[in-house]
Design an enzyme around this catalytic site. Structure first.
Site, short mmCIF file in Angstrom:
data_model
loop_
_atom_site.label_atom_id
_atom_site.label_comp_id
_atom_site.label_asym_id
_atom_site.label_seq_id
_atom_site.Cartn_x
_atom_site.Cartn_y
_atom_site.Cartn_z
N LYS A 29 -5.64 -0.69 -30.11
CA LYS A 29 -4.41 -0.80 -30.88
C LYS A 29 -4.35 -2.21 -31.44
O LYS A 29 -5.00 -3.12 -30.91
CB LYS A 29 -3.21 -0.57 -29.94
CG LYS A 29 -1.96 -0.11 -30.62
CD LYS A 29 -1.87 1.39 -30.71
CE LYS A 29 -0.58 1.80 -31.38
NZ LYS A 29 -0.46 3.26 -31.51
N GLY A 38 16.08 8.87 -32.41
CA GLY A 38 15.15 8.27 -33.38
C GLY A 38 14.71 9.34 -34.36
O GLY A 38 13.94 10.24 -34.01
N VAL A 47 8.54 10.91 -37.45
CA VAL A 47 8.25 11.99 -36.51
C VAL A 47 9.53 12.73 -36.14
O VAL A 47 9.58 13.97 -36.15
CB VAL A 47 7.58 11.46 -35.22
CG1 VAL A 47 7.29 12.59 -34.26
CG2 VAL A 47 6.30 10.71 -35.55
P1 NAD Z 1 9.60 5.36 -37.35
O1 NAD Z 1 9.59 3.88 -37.40
O2 NAD Z 1 9.41 6.15 -38.61
O3 NAD Z 1 10.99 5.87 -36.72
C1 NAD Z 1 11.61 5.29 -35.63
C2 NAD Z 1 13.11 5.59 -35.75
O4 NAD Z 1 13.75 5.15 -34.55
C3 NAD Z 1 13.78 4.85 -36.91
O5 NAD Z 1 14.59 5.76 -37.65
C4 NAD Z 1 14.63 3.78 -36.22
O6 NAD Z 1 15.80 3.46 -36.93
C5 NAD Z 1 14.95 4.47 -34.91
N1 NAD Z 1 15.34 3.56 -33.84
C6 NAD Z 1 14.85 2.33 -33.56
N2 NAD Z 1 15.48 1.83 -32.48
C7 NAD Z 1 16.34 2.76 -32.06
C8 NAD Z 1 17.27 2.85 -30.99
N3 NAD Z 1 17.43 1.83 -30.13
N4 NAD Z 1 18.00 3.99 -30.85
C9 NAD Z 1 17.86 5.01 -31.72
N5 NAD Z 1 17.00 4.99 -32.76
C10 NAD Z 1 16.27 3.88 -32.92
O7 NAD Z 1 8.53 5.77 -36.25
P2 NAD Z 1 7.78 7.16 -36.09
O8 NAD Z 1 6.50 7.11 -36.82
O9 NAD Z 1 8.74 8.27 -36.34
O10 NAD Z 1 7.40 7.11 -34.53
C11 NAD Z 1 8.39 7.29 -33.54
C12 NAD Z 1 7.81 6.97 -32.18
O11 NAD Z 1 6.70 7.83 -31.92
C13 NAD Z 1 7.25 5.53 -32.06
O12 NAD Z 1 7.48 5.09 -30.75
C14 NAD Z 1 5.76 5.72 -32.30
O13 NAD Z 1 4.99 4.73 -31.65
C15 NAD Z 1 5.53 7.07 -31.65
N6 NAD Z 1 4.37 7.79 -32.20
C16 NAD Z 1 4.29 8.03 -33.52
C17 NAD Z 1 3.19 8.70 -34.03
C18 NAD Z 1 3.07 9.02 -35.50
O14 NAD Z 1 2.22 9.83 -35.87
N7 NAD Z 1 3.88 8.43 -36.35
C19 NAD Z 1 2.16 9.12 -33.18
C20 NAD Z 1 2.29 8.88 -31.81
C21 NAD Z 1 3.40 8.20 -31.34
#
Ligand code: NAD
Length: 367
Positions: free
Chosen positions: A94, A194, A198
Site C-alpha cells: 500500500k 459512509g 462504495v
Molecule cells: P470514499 O472516499 O469515496 O467515501 C468515503 C465516504 O465516507 C465519504 O462520503 C466521506 O464523506 C464519508 N465519511 C468520512 N468520514 C466519515 C465519518 N466519520 N462518518 C461518516 N461518513 C464519513 O471512499 P470509498 O472508495 O467509498 O471507500 C470506502 C471505504 O472502503 C474506505 O475505508 C476504503 O479504504 C474501503 N475500500 C474501498 C475500496 C474501493 O474499491 N473503493 C476497496 C476496498 C476497501
C-alpha cells in the site's frame, strides 16, 4: 530539563519504524521525497510470498508522519491477507501520499510518485484508494507499467468501487444466511455509514432488494444526493452505535469497532467496505463473538476491488471478475461456519486460512 533533551531521550526509547505497534515484519518500507513537486509519500511492502505487493495509494492530509506511517503499515498488512484469502497470487502493499488531494495533487507530483513506484521494479504495484481516481492512475501509467485500475479507454478496468460494493453485498448476504437462515435482505434494517463511491453502490443493491436503508455521512450534500436518488432515510441522530438495526455497514473509516463502540452496537451483523474495521482484531473480534454479533471479516468481503484490478494483470474478463466476486458469498459462509465449529472469532478463522496459504507457498518456494 529543556524540551530538546526530553525529545532526544524519548526518541532514543522509540524505534521509529520497526518498533511501531503496527509493524508486523514488513519486508520493505520506502520513504519518498521530492522537493520540487512537494511529494512526501511512504510505500509499504508487507509480504511478497504469493506475488508482487499490490495495493492502492491513499492521499490524505495526515496530521503527522506517525499517522501516515501507521496507516501504510496497517493497510499494507491487510492487503497481504486480503489477496491470500481471495486466492490471488499477490502480496500485500500500500502507499500513502501525505497531502490534501483536493489542493496538492498535481500531475507532476503523481508522475514523481510513479517514478518511485517504478524504481521498485514491480515488487510493488499501485492502484487507487481514498483521494485517488482512475484518471490519476492514467497519469502514473505514463511513467511506470506497475499500476492498475486505469480508465477503460486506456485499456484498464476502470473504478474498483462498484465491484467492491458487489462483493460487500455478497458477504452481507452470506452473513444474513448464517444468522437468519435466509440471505434475503428485504425489510432488514441496514445502516450504511459512509456513502462515498462504495457506499452509494451498496445502497443501490440494498434498495433493489427491498432493505430498509438508513445512510450516515459527514458530507451533507452527499446525503441529500443519495437520498433523492434512492429514497433512503438520512440518519438524524448523534450516535449510530446506539440505534436498533439489523446490519451495520461501515463504509467510511477503519477502527469503528473499538473500546467505545463494541459493547454499545446493537446490530446482528457487521458487513461493510472499510478496511481494518476492528481497532484490535483479537480483542474486539472476541467481544463481538461473545455478544453474538456476526462480523463478516472486512478483508474478505471488500476484496472485489482487488479482484477487479487483478484482471488487468491476468487478462481475465468482466464475466470472470463478477464470478470471482460473487464467490465471496461462498467463502464468507464457509468461514463463518468454520469459526462457529472451531470456536474462533470470524476474523481469526479467515486470517488463519490466509496465513496458511502464505506459509504453504513459502515452504514450496524454498524447496
Ligand atoms: P470514499 O472516499 O469515496 O467515501 C468515503 C465516504 O465516507 C465519504 O462520503 C466521506 O464523506 C464519508 N465519511 C468520512 N468520514 C466519515 C465519518 N466519520 N462518518 C461518516 N461518513 C464519513 O471512499 P470509498 O472508495 O467509498 O471507500 C470506502 C471505504 O472502503 C474506505 O475505508 C476504503 O479504504 C474501503 N475500500 C474501498 C475500496 C474501493 O474499491 N473503493 C476497496 C476496498 C476497501
Amino acid at each position: 530539563m529543556t524540551s530538546e533533551v526530553i525529545n532526544s531521550q524519548d526518541l532514543s526509547k522509540v524505534d521509529p519504524v520497526f518498533g511501531q505497534a503496527s509493524f508486523d515484519n514488513h519486508e520493505q518500507i520506502v520513504f519518498c521525497n521530492d522537493k520540487d513537486t512537494g511529494l512526501k509519500a511512504i510505500i509499504g511492502i508487507h509480504n511478497t510470498v504469493l506475488g508482487p505487493a499490490l495495493g492502492g495509494t491513499r492521499m490524505l492530509p495526515y496530521n503527522n508522519e506517525w499517522e501516515a506511517l501507521n496507516d501504510v503499515l496497517r493497510l499494507s498488512r491487510g492487503m497481504t491477507f486480503k489477496s491470500a484469502i481471495t486466492g490471488l497470487n499477490l502480496g500485500g502493499g500500500k502507499a500513502v501520499i501525505i497531502g490534501d488531494a483536493k489542493t496538492q495533487k498535481t500531475p507532476e507530483l503523481l508522475k514523481r510518485f510513479g517514478e518511485f513506484v517504478h524504481s521498485l521494479n514491480g515488487k510493488y504495484i499501485t492502484a487507487e484508494d481514498v483521494g485517488m481516481h482512475t484518471e490519476d492512475m492514467d497519469i502514473i501509467r505514463e511513467v511506470t507499467p506497475y499500476v492498475t485500475g486505469m480508465s477503460e479507454t486506456k485499456g484498464g478496468v476502470g473504478s474498483p468501487s462498484p465491484i467492491t460494493a458487489y462483493g460487500v453485498f455478497m458477504g452481507m448476504k452470506a452473513a444474513a444466511k448464517f444468522k437468519y437462515g435466509t440471505d434475503i435482505l428485504e425489510d432488514k434494517k441496514v445502516y450504511v455509514q459512509g456513502i462515498g463511491s462504495v457506499g452509494e453502490e451498496l445502497v443501490e443493491h440494498l434498495v433493489n432488494e427491498g432493505a430498509d436503508v438508513t445512510i450516515a455521512d459527514i458530507n451533507q450534500e452527499r446525503l441529500e444526493e443519495v437520498r433523492s436518488k434512492y429514497g433512503v432515510i438520512i440518519y438524524g441522530g448523534h450516535d449510530i452505535y446506539t440505534e436498533d438495526m439489523d446490519i451495520y455497514a461501515p463504509c467510511a473509516l477503519g477502527a469503528t469497532i473499538n473500546d467505545d463502540t463494541v459493547y454499545r452496537l446493537k446490530a446482528d451483523i457487521i458487513a461493510g467496505a472499510a478496511n481494518n474495521q476492528l481497532a484490535e482484531e483479537s480483542k474486539h473480534g472476541r467481544i463481538l463473538q461473545e455478544r453474538g454479533i456476526v462480523y463478516a471479516p472486512d478483508f474478505l468481503i471488500n476484496a472485489g476491488g482487488i479482484i477487479n484490478v487483478y484482471a488487468e494483470l491476468e487478462n481475465y474478463d468482466r464475466q470472470e471478475i463478477m464470478r470471482k466476486t460473487e464467490n465471496i458469498y461462498n467463502t464468507t459462509l464457509e468461514i463463518l461456519e468454520n469459526a462457529k465449529i472451531n470456536n474462533l472469532t470470524t476474523h481469526n478463522a479467515a486470517f488463519n486460512i490466509a496465513k496458511e496459504r502464505i506459509e504453504t507457498r513459502k515452504r514450496e518456494n524454498s524447496k
